[in-house]
Scaffold this motif. Structure first.
Motif, PDB file in Angstrom:
ATOM      1  N   ASP A  41       0.837  -1.200   0.000  1.00 10.87           N
ATOM      2  CA  ASP A  41       0.000   0.000   0.000  1.00 10.87           C
ATOM      3  C   ASP A  41       0.875   1.254   0.000  1.00 10.87           C
ATOM      4  OD1 ASP A  41      -2.143   1.685   0.215  1.00 10.87           O
ATOM      5  OD2 ASP A  41      -2.964   0.781   2.037  1.00 10.87           O
ATOM      6  N   ASP A  42       0.710   2.077  -1.018  1.00 13.87           N
ATOM      7  CA  ASP A  42       1.454   3.351  -1.119  1.00 13.87           C
ATOM      8  C   ASP A  42       2.964   3.157  -1.236  1.00 13.87           C
ATOM      9  OD1 ASP A  42      -1.063   4.409  -0.750  1.00 13.87           O
ATOM     10  OD2 ASP A  42      -0.522   5.751   0.883  1.00 13.87           O
ATOM     11  N   CYS A  81      -6.050   4.376  -3.535  1.00 16.76           N
ATOM     12  CA  CYS A  81      -6.252   2.981  -3.109  1.00 16.76           C
ATOM     13  C   CYS A  81      -7.484   2.258  -3.645  1.00 16.76           C
ATOM     14  CB  CYS A  81      -6.310   2.932  -1.581  1.00 16.76           C
ATOM     15  SG  CYS A  81      -5.003   3.831  -0.730  1.00 16.76           S
ATOM     16  N   ARG A  85      -7.989  -0.998  -6.416  1.00 23.63           N
ATOM     17  CA  ARG A  85      -8.376  -2.332  -5.954  1.00 23.63           C
ATOM     18  C   ARG A  85      -9.622  -2.833  -6.690  1.00 23.63           C
ATOM     19  NH1 ARG A  85      -5.475  -2.844  -0.732  1.00 23.63           N
ATOM     20  NH2 ARG A  85      -4.004  -1.126  -0.956  1.00 23.63           N
ATOM     21  N   LYS A 138      -6.108  -5.364   3.778  1.00 20.34           N
ATOM     22  CA  LYS A 138      -6.998  -4.208   3.562  1.00 20.34           C
ATOM     23  C   LYS A 138      -7.933  -4.427   2.374  1.00 20.34           C
ATOM     24  CE  LYS A 138      -6.207   0.405   1.563  1.00 20.34           C
ATOM     25  NZ  LYS A 138      -5.342   1.596   1.612  1.00 20.34           N
ATOM     26  N   HIS A 220       1.430   2.178   4.143  1.00 18.78           N
ATOM     27  CA  HIS A 220       0.514   3.334   4.216  1.00 18.78           C
ATOM     28  C   HIS A 220       0.652   4.004   5.586  1.00 18.78           C
ATOM     29  CE1 HIS A 220      -3.358   5.461   4.208  1.00 18.78           C
ATOM     30  NE2 HIS A 220      -3.551   5.117   2.945  1.00 18.78           N
ATOM     31  N   ASP A 279      -0.394  -0.442  -4.858  1.00 25.33           N
ATOM     32  CA  ASP A 279      -1.705   0.007  -5.350  1.00 25.33           C
ATOM     33  C   ASP A 279      -1.693   1.419  -5.915  1.00 25.33           C
ATOM     34  OD1 ASP A 279      -1.434   1.332  -2.894  1.00 25.33           O
ATOM     35  OD2 ASP A 279      -3.581   1.183  -2.440  1.00 25.33           O
ATOM     36  N   ASN A 280      -0.639   2.160  -5.625  1.00 30.35           N
ATOM     37  CA  ASN A 280      -0.465   3.508  -6.186  1.00 30.35           C
ATOM     38  C   ASN A 280       0.933   3.976  -5.815  1.00 30.35           C
ATOM     39  OD1 ASN A 280      -2.689   3.994  -3.659  1.00 30.35           O
ATOM     40  ND2 ASN A 280      -0.726   5.045  -3.456  1.00 30.35           N
ATOM     41  N   LYS A 298       1.445   9.923  -5.214  1.00 30.04           N
ATOM     42  CA  LYS A 298       0.097   9.390  -4.989  1.00 30.04           C
ATOM     43  C   LYS A 298      -0.924  10.513  -5.209  1.00 30.04           C
ATOM     44  CE  LYS A 298      -2.884   7.471  -1.398  1.00 30.04           C
ATOM     45  NZ  LYS A 298      -2.985   6.907  -0.048  1.00 30.04           N
TER      46      LYS A 298
HETATM   47 CA    CA Z   1      -2.692   3.030  -1.459  1.00 33.32          CA
END
Ligand code: CA
Length: 462
Positions: A41-42, A81, A85, A138, A220, A279-280, A298
């Motif tokens: 994540d991130d 995010c 997804r 998540k 994240h 995810d980004n 992001k």
């Molecule tokens: Ca994210």
């Protein structure tokens, strides 16, 4: 002779150069391959050792690149995010079904928020092919009961429904960490907990085909780590924020290692197709995450927001230690996993992702995608070949970049290449006309500015 030579050179440049004979069937005859989908994540483009990070070792994630294929032009379908997804789970551009924005926390979210029930997510399709399906991490694809992971194709679930969570405790009400439907009383460091959950699921299901979806909340916000990981960087990294981030990233890497070790323990590595991606892009100001050498963060459709670490490993079936420069996108994972599982991809599903296996095996030499598109509120972009159209705000002048020569999007060629600009704009307009209006806005409130680019990456940490 000269032209033949030229054709050969062009072909070599255009293909991934990963062609290598490999068995087309699973290691164990009749046994479907397992699928492991790891999402960070991130995590920014420059956050792994194999992507150029020098102060935080990531040997386990790097091993996936060493034993598999690393994509230098791997993209996600959104710079934040939840929409990414939605695209990842469905294999379709999420704006086709109105999933253009993050929802905000449970109290603020639109009552419409959730992964459209008209769409069939990857776990549901794999389940129908006989897979045991487990998710650890998540979700961010719906708070209401009908959108719960156990209703969307997962047999087992440990995780939280929102977009961010404390790493250290579980006092977040509607966003609490659940086992199935029940809040967990005693939680450990979430990165360890999700890694452990995935490893236990593999242990339990080792004798049948399984799909593990492992979307860590690391790295994240919030910046939180335990002593076990922090001590690795004491006296090594002086800046406190960077030190905590390094500890979180190190924990992520350890837990990827934990899951890989579990596969190895049961001799399953050659029969497991593994995907790793973020995810980004990284929100640098918020976390110290790095997107080098890309521009942007992001929340932006600059490369730094949408181009991410993207690795596929399938030992004995796909080439090892290869680097692919051709653009691929997170949407490709759904059809690639289904194809590996022996599923048939129906044209009626109207997937935007493509099965990458023939390209990676060298059976197909063309690019997997002629053009890729992004729309995130007032921002939009298209990549066709090496050319990128970029619009950063409503009524902003369109920009044009050649990413082969200018990966950092520093030299706007819109004025010099009007025909190319027009061509990309026409492609984008054609795609955009197929999309619907967003079903909700960022944060859930009506009339809020949505998808606004933030130059520092600071305001877009959700
Ligand atoms: Ca994210």
């Amino acid at each position: 002779m000269k032209s033949e030579h030229l054709i050969l050179v062009v072909l070599t440049v255009l293909t991934c150069r990963v062609a290598q004979p490999g068995p087309a069937t699973a290691a164990e005859p009749g046994r479907k391959p397992n699928i492991l989908l790891i999402v960070a994540d991130d995590l920014g483009y420059g956050d792994l050792g194999v992507q150029g990070c020098t102060d935080v070792p990531t040997p386990n994630i790097d091993s996936l690149a060493k034993n598999g294929i690393r994509f230098t032009s791997g993209y996600v379908s959104c710079p934040v995010c939840s929409p990414t997804r939605a695209g990842l789970m469905t294999g379709r551009y999420q704006q086709r079904f109105g999933h253009e924005f993050n929802p905000g926390p449970p109290r603020a979210a639109s009552t419409d928020f959730g992964l459209s029930l008209q769409e069939t997510p990857l776990p549901a399709r794999l389940k129908s092919l006989g897979y045991a399906t487990g998710m650890f991490g998540k979700w961010h694809l719906g708070y209401k009961p009908e959108f719960h992971p156990l209703k969307r194709g997962f047999d087992e679930y440990i995780g939280f429904l929102g977009g961010a969570h404390s790493y250290l405790d579980n006092r977040e009400g509607a966003n609490s960490i659940l086992r199935g439907n029940d809040p967990i009383e005693q939680v450990t460091y979430t990165t360890d907990m999700f890694g452990e959950g995935a490893a236990a699921f593999i242990e339990k299901n080792k004798d049948k085909p399984f799909f593990v979806y492992l979307p860590f909340n690391a790295v994240h916000m919030p910046l939180q780590a335990t002593d076990k990981y922090l001590q690795r960087f004491r006296g090594v990294i002086k800046d406190q924020k960077r030190r905590t981030y390094a500890a979180m990233l190190s924990a992520l890497d350890d837990n990827v290692g934990r899951v890989l070790a579990k596969l190895r323990e049961h001799g399953l590595e050659e029969n497991t197709l593994i995907f790793f991606l973020s995810d980004n892009g990284g929100p640098t100001a918020a976390t110290t995450s790095r997107n080098d050498p890309l521009r942007g963060y992001k929340g932006q459709v600059l490369e730094g927001g949408i181009r991410i670490p993207y690795i596929i490993q399938w030992k004995g079936h796909l080439p090892a230690g290869k680097v692919c420069d051709q653009p691929v996108i997170s949407l490709d994972i759904h059809p690639t996993a289904l194809a590996a599982a022996g599923g048939t991809i129906s044209p009626d599903w109207k997937l935007d992702g493509v099965n990458l296996l023939p390209f990676l095996r060298g059976d197909k030499t063309a690019r997997p995608h002629e053009t890729l598109f992004w729309r995130y509120g007032p921002q939009h972009a298209a990549r066709k070949g090496d050319w990128k159209l970029l619009v950063q705000a409503r009524q902003a002048a369109p920009q044009l970049y050649n990413l082969a020569r200018d990966i950092g999007e520093a030299h706007d060629l819109a004025a010099e290449e009007p025909a190319k600009l027009k061509e990309l704009q026409a492609s984008y307009d054609q795609w955009n006309a197929q999309l619907i209006s967003p079903k909700w806005r960022n944060g859930g409130g009506k009339g809020k500015k949505a998808g606004k680019a933030d130059k520092s990456g600071k305001a877009v940490v959700e």
